[in-house]
Enzyme design. Structure first.
Site, PDB file in Angstrom:
ATOM      1  CG  ASP A  73      -2.031   1.043   1.089  1.00 48.14           C
ATOM      2  OD1 ASP A  73      -3.176   0.649   0.821  1.00 48.14           O
ATOM      3  OD2 ASP A  73      -1.745   2.250   1.246  1.00 48.14           O
TER       4      ASP A  73
ATOM      5  CG  ASP B  87      -9.531  -2.900  -1.052  1.00 52.71           C
ATOM      6  OD1 ASP B  87     -10.330  -2.108  -1.584  1.00 52.71           O
ATOM      7  OD2 ASP B  87      -9.491  -3.095   0.175  1.00 52.71           O
TER       8      ASP B  87
END
Length: 342
Positions: free
Chosen positions: A96, A147
């Site tokens: 991320d 995601d």
């Protein structure tokens, strides 16, 4: 959406980050857009993760699959929580770009996964750019889950919806592997001012057009993989149904096999493979569907709040207006010709 209080507000190097208490309970907001809410984050995250992982298990026929999963994004940690509920999984790599989201989520949203997921021995968490990480690593995975935030022009994730990125992803999947991504708005009846409606002559040229990327994401994946299967789930905190696309290679018959898995087959897989992640607290009771006492030792159907064999069939049953709208949209997303939701 009623705002009760602001629990956190900051601006990272990537985006603005807020946690608010709203009508839907605690809610993570980035760049002014709701990312997930206490009331129904489990609907979104269970829908994103489990069809892909169970399809990988079903088609491989191996009792130990899937073993390795890559997560692109997922800063709230709930996507990793759902992946780690699969007892066959031995390794999870999560990349991320924004460590601020991770830290804020651990502090204010522990039910999403918190320290129990962030420090899980099977999870390797890396701060970095998803595409650059995959380019720099030759590791392959049984499933890849994306995601990240929607493809917006000023956002950090637009490149992760392009044909070039999907070609890269394909090289990082093991045989019988599956890829899944969130795909934005999937309104049961697309609005006339959306790009779907504009393609049919409604709202075009009036300055109100909004791009809908569900169709283009599906088309782009279909240009890279043998199969790209769209599905959706109702996420009330988003104000509409939300889209996902599952992609994989295989013979023509495989195009329907995932959709047509029987409720009994799904429920059997859940009973055999799913268990609670120790240390993740339960959400506060907010509806009849989640009022229960959790011991932390649940397995099978007692772990999941939303996904089961019946829901699996419903996920892939897109409305007729949506199917027709997507059928009239042939756009493909590339680095040279990106499509932004706004």
């Amino acid at each position: 959406m009623d705002l009760h209080s602001i629990l956190h507000a900051s601006t990272s190097a990537v985006q603005s980050v807020q946690v608010i208490d709203s009508y839907f309970g605690r809610t993570l907001v980035t760049d002014g857009k709701t990312q997930s809410a206490e009331h129904d984050e489990f609907v979104y995250h269970e829908s994103l993760v489990h069809p892909a992982l169970f399809w990988t298990a079903h088609r491989s026929g191996a009792a130990s699959a899937p073993k390795s999963v890559f997560i692109g994004g997922g800063g709230e940690l709930a996507t990793a929580r759902e992946v780690l509920r699969h007892r066959t999984v031995e390794r999870v790599v999560m990349v991320d770009i924004d460590p601020e989201v991770i830290e804020v989520s651990k502090k204010y949203l522990p039910e999403w996964g918190g320290e129990a997921v962030a420090n899980h021995p099977k999870l390797e968490y890396i701060v970095g750019d998803v595409q650059q990480y995959l380019l720099g690593s030759d590791e392959t995975y049984d499933a890849i889950v994306i995601d990240v935030s929607d493809p917006i022009e000023a956002g950090p994730a637009a490149a992760l919806y392009t044909q070039e990125f999907y070609r890269l992803v394909k090289t990082r999947l093991n045989p019988d592997g599956a890829f899944v991504t969130q795909a934005g708005s999937a309104s049961f009846v697309p609005f006339p001012h959306s790009s779907f409606g504009a393609a049919r002559g409604h709202g075009a040229g009036d300055g109100e057009e909004e791009d809908t990327c569900f169709g283009p994401i599906k088309n782009t994946l279909a240009s890279v993989f043998d199969h790209a299967v769209p599905y959706s789930a109702p996420v009330a905190s988003f104000g509409e149904d939300w889209g996902f696309v599952l992609a994989y290679d295989g013979p023509p018959a495989d195009g329907r096999r995932c959709v047509d898995m029987s409720p009994e087959a799904i429920d059997d897989l859940i009973e055999e493979r799913v268990a609670t992640v120790p240390g993740v607290p339960e959400h506060r009771p907010r509806s009849v569907g989640v009022k229960r006492v959790v011991t932390g030792e649940e397995t099978g159907r007692d772990v999941l709040k939303h996904y089961d064999g019946v829901v699996h069939r419903r996920l892939f049953a897109l409305s007729k207006p949506l199917r027709e709208a997507m059928g009239g949209d042939d756009r493909i997303m590339t680095e040279e010709n990106p499509i932004f939701m706004y």
